[in-house]
Motif scaffolding. Structure first.
Motif: not given
Ligand SMILES: NC(=O)c1ccc[n+]([C@@H]2O[C@H](COP(=O)([O-])OP(=O)(O)OC[C@H]3O[C@@H](n4cnc5c(N)ncnc54)[C@H](OP(=O)(O)O)[C@@H]3O)[C@@H](O)[C@H]2O)c1
Length: 327
Positions: A54-61
């Protein structure tokens, strides 16, 4: 400084923890908010547990939803002190999300908090409840009326399902709630379900056309459940498909569509246009009783949201989880 959950990706894979950052590190955006409440949706649980990319960029909130108070704005529609709600638009996926005490984002993504709701109540609804309202609105726009017969809701004890059952019952529909939690009959009847169906009856591959039963369907499951629901929908009826709790696949045939004139509506909440969002929130404001909303809601503090995400992924959660991000 503000606190938030951060998902990071290292060589050993993904990790999630509570961390602190300076407001100056917030992403670009023309509106800054103090977040009051967020929530856990299925997608948030996928993001936090790392079960899906789901997350496409790190770090992510993480956190695809938030409700809070505007503190700074250069957007024409928003001023400090305004209360706003955010659902989707890639927040919590590619833009820092709601599971933190501060957020900065595009004011075009926000809708005003409906007057009848507190921030906590808006998050008890969250994307799950707003998607349920999008589904119900699609069925009503199709021309579905209570005299046409029973309406099926799948994944009924989940977030989308619980709100869909309550909204349909409030509009006078006879609701059949399909669930794997057959111990939750009282809960579902309390929301307004007339009958409870064991979801096992819909879970296996079935015939292309089956006995006509449903005037309409709200489906959160996908896979064979969606195919069977279509095959059991009455002539001219409609199915609103929004979920994949059973699976992403859809092994049905076109028979219900070309022989019974059944309509399959695809429901997306993330990029839904503003007008459709406003209609969905208007339905929620009009038809969702505060006591019903409270009865489907449990609250956790921000650090507890990590464990809660695992429980949600295990299918062990009933209804909705709100997250007090300041606790
Ligand atoms: N299209 C959109 O924009 C949009 C927006 C929000 C959510 N969704 C999707 O809608 C679905 C439901 O979201 P949610 O927030 O309501 O999640 P949730 O609270 O976790 O509820 C999902 C429910 O699905 C049922 N379920 C679980 N495994 C199943 C299986 N193998 N077969 C059939 N049913 C199963 C369970 O209910 P029972 O125990 O009662 O059967 C579970 O509580 C998810 O797939 C989510 O990704 C899509």
């Amino acid at each position: 400084m503000f606190s938030a959950l951060f998902i990071e990706k290292g060589e050993a894979g993904q990790s999630v923890s509570l961390a602190h950052r300076d407001e100056a590190q917030l992403p670009e955006g023309n509106v800054t908010l103090e977040v009051e409440y967020s929530t856990l949706n299925y997608k948030d649980a996928l993001a936090i547990t790392g079960k899906s990319p789901i997350v496409r960029k790190f770090p992510m909130i993480p956190g695809i939803d938030l409700a809070g108070v505007v503190t700074e704005s250069s957007h024409a529609d928003w001023s400090p002190g305004d209360r706003a709600v955010l659902n989707g638009w890639g927040v919590g996926e590619s833009h820092w999300g709601g599971l933190g005490q501060r957020a900065r984002l595009d004011g075009d993504w926000l809708v005003p908090l409906p007057e009848v709701f507190t921030s906590r109540q808006a998050m008890a609804i969250g994307t799950a409840g707003y998607t349920a309202a999008l589904c119900v609105n699609a069925l009503l726009a199709h021309g579905l009326t209570p005299d046409q017969g029973e309406v099926l809701v799948t994944g009924a004890t989940g977030g989308v399902g619980s709100v869909a059952v309550a909204l349909l019952a409030a509009s006078g529909f006879t609701v059949a709630a399909a669930t794997g939690k057959t111990t939750e009959v009282d809960y579902l009847q309390g929301l307004g379900a007339a009958t409870v169906v064991d979801r096992a009856e819909l879970a296996e591959k079935g015939k292309a056309l089956q006995k006509e039963r449903w005037a309409g369907v709200v489906d959160a499951a996908g896979s064979h459940t969606l195919a069977n629901a279509c095959a059991q929908t009455r002539y001219g009826g409609a199915v609103a498909a929004c979920g994949l709790a059973q699976g992403m696949d859809f092994g049905g045939t076109v028979a219900p569509f070309i022989l019974r004139g059944v309509t399959l509506f695809g429901i997306d909440s993330v990029m839904a246009p503003k007008a459709r969002r406003a209609e969905a929130w208007a339905r929620l404001a009009a038809d969702l009783e505060p006591e019903v909303l409270e009865s489907i809601t449990q609250e956790v503090a921000l650090p507890e949201a990590i464990d809660a995400a695992h429980r949600l992924m295990d299918g062990a959660v009933r209804g909705r989880i709100v997250v007090d991000v300041n606790r």
